[in-house]
Design an enzyme around this catalytic site. Structure first.
Site, PDB file in Angstrom:
ATOM      1  CB  CYS A   2      -0.869   0.034   1.239  1.00 23.17           C
ATOM      2  SG  CYS A   2      -1.698  -1.506   1.589  1.00 23.17           S
ATOM      3  NE  ARG A  27       4.477   1.753  -1.300  1.00 25.62           N
ATOM      4  CZ  ARG A  27       5.342   1.855  -0.300  1.00 25.62           C
ATOM      5  NH1 ARG A  27       6.432   2.573  -0.456  1.00 25.62           N
ATOM      6  NH2 ARG A  27       5.123   1.280   0.853  1.00 25.62           N
ATOM      7  CD1 TRP A  74      -1.025  -5.086  -3.989  1.00 25.04           C
ATOM      8  CD2 TRP A  74      -0.415  -6.202  -2.148  1.00 25.04           C
ATOM      9  NE1 TRP A  74      -0.405  -6.235  -4.383  1.00 25.04           N
ATOM     10  CE2 TRP A  74      -0.015  -6.935  -3.280  1.00 25.04           C
ATOM     11  CE3 TRP A  74      -0.130  -6.713  -0.894  1.00 25.04           C
ATOM     12  CZ2 TRP A  74       0.643  -8.155  -3.197  1.00 25.04           C
ATOM     13  CZ3 TRP A  74       0.527  -7.926  -0.802  1.00 25.04           C
ATOM     14  CH2 TRP A  74       0.912  -8.640  -1.941  1.00 25.04           C
ATOM     15  CG  ASN A 100       0.990   1.672   3.801  1.00 25.20           C
ATOM     16  OD1 ASN A 100      -0.133   1.789   3.337  1.00 25.20           O
ATOM     17  ND2 ASN A 100       2.071   2.195   3.231  1.00 25.20           N
ATOM     18  N   GLY A 101       0.306  -1.873   6.474  1.00 30.64           N
ATOM     19  CA  GLY A 101       0.733  -2.861   7.468  1.00 30.64           C
ATOM     20  C   GLY A 101      -0.423  -3.751   7.868  1.00 30.64           C
ATOM     21  CD  GLU A 482      17.394 -11.268 -10.367  1.00 29.35           C
ATOM     22  OE1 GLU A 482      17.025 -11.948  -9.405  1.00 29.35           O
ATOM     23  OE2 GLU A 482      16.845 -10.191 -10.665  1.00 29.35           O
ATOM     24  CE  LYS A 486      13.895  -9.454 -11.922  1.00 26.39           C
ATOM     25  NZ  LYS A 486      14.440  -8.888 -10.722  1.00 26.39           N
ATOM     26  CD  GLU A 489      10.224 -10.053 -10.591  1.00 28.40           C
ATOM     27  OE1 GLU A 489       9.622  -9.783  -9.551  1.00 28.40           O
ATOM     28  OE2 GLU A 489      11.426  -9.792 -10.759  1.00 28.40           O
ATOM     29  CG  HIS A 505      21.478 -35.329 -10.148  1.00 28.90           C
ATOM     30  ND1 HIS A 505      21.988 -36.603  -9.973  1.00 28.90           N
ATOM     31  CD2 HIS A 505      22.541 -34.539 -10.444  1.00 28.90           C
ATOM     32  CE1 HIS A 505      23.300 -36.566 -10.120  1.00 28.90           C
ATOM     33  NE2 HIS A 505      23.664 -35.328 -10.414  1.00 28.90           N
ATOM     34  CE  LYS A 604      11.448  -1.449  -6.759  1.00 31.79           C
ATOM     35  NZ  LYS A 604      12.200  -2.408  -7.598  1.00 31.79           N
TER      36      LYS A 604
END
Ligand code: F6R
Length: 609
Positions: A2, A27, A74, A100-101, A482, A486, A489, A505, A604
């Site tokens: 948020c 965000r 959010w 927020n939270g 990475e 990328k 997402e 394996h 974010k």
């Protein structure tokens, strides 16, 4: 997560908070809302979806006022809907609050408030707070207590469990109240106007002077001044930080997406980060210099992309300094029971606000470790809690997918590795050679950036796949990890990374002509081994893309889809190779028409556990 904006000034609060809110879009959010102290009382408007929907709602409404708050939500408790969107009003609709939270004890509080006759409109955890504030505010105001809202909010704080950044406005008070507990909140100091926000990006247009609130601090802020008090009610002397990011840094600058802009900025961000770690700009503290020769181990912690940068750092620092380097996801570290004490912890977080990383670092300090934070945000929480901070100088990163901060984190880790090597009296010639090579990394990256056409072409065929495997060995195994992160997402293509030697394996069972494999090759001691693994892939007729050094003829024996980066010291190859993979992910996602800067379900800055 948020986003919060608060404004107290002389300007048009509605226009300013909506404009500022747009700079928090990155965000991630699903609904938005505003509350303005207008000449016709407290006006609250909310809408689901884009901020554009909110703008459409307020268009034509006459909401004139110079104090207001705004929020992008959010969803955590309750579906994305207008009632669940913030700001939340109290029963009389004269107080409004954004949060927020997570309020962890909201169920108990809600039951108690309901039994006392409060009317709840939403399913959120947040709404309990505004009702708790109202229970105190009106009696205080009736008694003529000065700053009744400020006092009421402070009385509520001890009742709340969890993490919160809260900003409150009331119809009859010409100031805002902001509180922070484990969720960031920043004051922006303007001239004749002051701001509150969940991070600095919406403030850049208005001011470069900011104050980061600490946990438990509560601020009262009007257009002329602000005051901060701690949990005990003592006035706190504010630490004012100068932000050297310009508003332009947080704009797209002609690029279609922030992600593309940020990928293209990497020659500059790597140069700035390198310079920040050299000469007079950086010396290992005397305490660390004393510690290093006896250092038995180091542990790196972080989440997501920051963790992946840490993995590159692990390979680099370990092979150079011979100090064993452990690596742990921050979310795992905090609940682990290590058999041995790790004297030095490196905590990596571009935002400096990731809840898991902060909690892990606190746990490390509790266990007695010295902590070094690597972050991109001056004044962020991690910088205030770590023993030492090293900055990546990447400028603001707005795209949800971390790109320029990832390569800058590797640069900082590599440079830190050199300083540790130095403190261990490592070979000066090797040191000089590596530092010279690191200085040249921005040039290598620039060359990758100048040749995007071929990457674009290859991304077209990859964009059709349902699953893609990424493989690498040694220091380029993290590059593969990475690259897969990328791609998944932002393009929503399922991607998995493996150390190339692990294919046989298990994962080989999944390979077919429909499952492309992207392999990362550097000119190092595992190059031949990697190509043997690529041979195994080709034998299963899986299409192969090889990211290899220019001039590596072997790659062409396996595929025509070779993407190159300039020849370099193998230990530095993860940086240019990662830029190739970032572009590959970007163009594949673009081909699929994805919302690249705001991938679904992602935020974010992840400030909840
Ligand atoms: C991926 C990404 C995330 C973050 C992770 C940690 O592109 O951005 O995986 O890396 O959420 O964030 P910070 O570095 O802010 O702690």
């Amino acid at each position: 997560m948020c986003g919060i904006v608060g404004y107290a000034g002389i300007g048009d609060a509605l226009k300013i908070v909506i404009e500022a809110l747009k700079r928090l879009e990155y965000r991630g959010y699903d609904s938005a809302g505003i509350a303005i102290r207008s000449d016709r009382g407290l006006k609250i408007v909310k809408s689901v979806g884009e901020i554009g929907n909110l703008e459409n709602r307020v268009r034509g409404m006459s909401i004139k006022g110079a104090t207001g708050i705004a929020h992008t939500r959010w969803a955590t408790h309750g579906i994305p809907s207008e009632v669940n969107a913030h700001p939340h009003p109290d029963c009389r609709k004269k107080i409004a609050l954004v949060h927020n939270g997570i309020i962890e004890n909201y169920r108990t509080l809600r039951k108690e408030l309901l039994s006392r006759g409060h009317e709840f409109r939403s399913e959120t955890d947040t709404e309990v707070v505004v009702h708790l504030v109202e229970e105190r505010y009106y009696p205080l105001r009736k008694k003529g207590i000065e700053d009744a809202l400020f006092v009421a909010v402070r009385e509520v704080i001890p009742l709340l469990e969890g993490s919160y950044a809260l900003v409150v406005v009331a119809e009859d008070e010409d100031y805002l109240v902001g509180v922070r507990e484990k969720s960031p909140l920043v004051i922006g100091i303007g001239s004749g106007e002051n701001f509150l926000a969940s991070d600095v990006s919406p403030l850049l247009k208005y001011t470069s002077e900011v104050v980061y609130l600490d946990d438990g601090e509560c601020a009262r802020l009007d257009r002329k001044s602000f005051r901060i008090v701690d949990k005990e009610g003592n006035t706190v002397q504010p630490g004012i930080h100068q932000v050297d990011w310009s508003p332009k840094d947080a704009e797209k600058g002609g690029y279609e997406h922030f992600m593309l802009k940020e990928i293209n900025e990497q020659a500059g961000s790597l140069h700035d980060t390198f310079v920040g770690m050299t000469g007079e700009n950086f010396t290992l503290s005397p305490m660390l210099k004393t510690l290093v020769p006896y250092l038995k181990s180091i542990e790196i912690i972080g989440c997501g992309t920051s963790y992946n940068a840490g993995m590159v750092g692990k390979y680099f620092i370990e092979s150079l300094t011979r100090i064993p380097v452990g690596l742990c996801y921050a979310s795992e570290y905090r609940y682990s029971s290590p058999a041995e004490h790790t004297p030095l912890i490196i905590a990596i977080s571009q935002s400096g606000e990731t809840a898991d990383t902060l909690a892990a670092m606190r746990e490390a300090r509790r266990r007695g470790s010295v902590t070094i934070a690597i972050t991109n945000v001056v004044g962020s929480t991690i910088t205030r809690e770590a023993d030492f901070t090293l900055y990546t100088r990447a400028g603001p990163e707005i795209g949800v997918a971390a790109t320029k901060t990832f390569t800058a984190q590797i640069m900082v880790l590599d440079m830190l590795g050199l300083r540790l090597f130095e403190a261990k009296k490592g070979d000066p010639a090797q040191l000089g050679r590596l530092e010279g090579s690191l200085r040249g990394v921005p040039r290598l990256v620039q060359k990758v950036l100048e040749n995007q056409e071929r990457i674009k072409e290859v991304s077209r065929f990859l964009s059709k796949a349902h699953t893609i495997f990424f493989i690498g060995r040694n220091i380029n195994y993290p590059t593969a990890v990475e690259g897969a992160l990328k791609l998944k997402e932002i393009s929503y293509i399922h991607a998995e990374a493996y150390p190339a030697g692990e294919l046989k394996h298990g994962p080989l069972a999944l390979l077919s002509p429909e499952t492309p494999v992207v392999a990362v090759a550097a000119s190092d001691h595992v190059r031949e081994k990697l190509y043997s693994n690529v041979g195994e892939v080709c034998a299963r007729e899986a299409p192969v893309v090889i990211v290899a050094e220019e001039g590596d003829e072997t790659a062409w024996n396996y595929t025509d889809d070779v993407l190159t980066f300039p020849a370099c010291s193998p230990e530095l190859s993860p940086i240019p190779a990662s830029v190739v993979l970032q572009l590959l992910a970007y163009y594949a996602a673009k081909e699929r028409g994805c919302a690249i800067d705001k991938p679904r379900n992602l935020a974010k800055s992840v400030t909840v556990e």
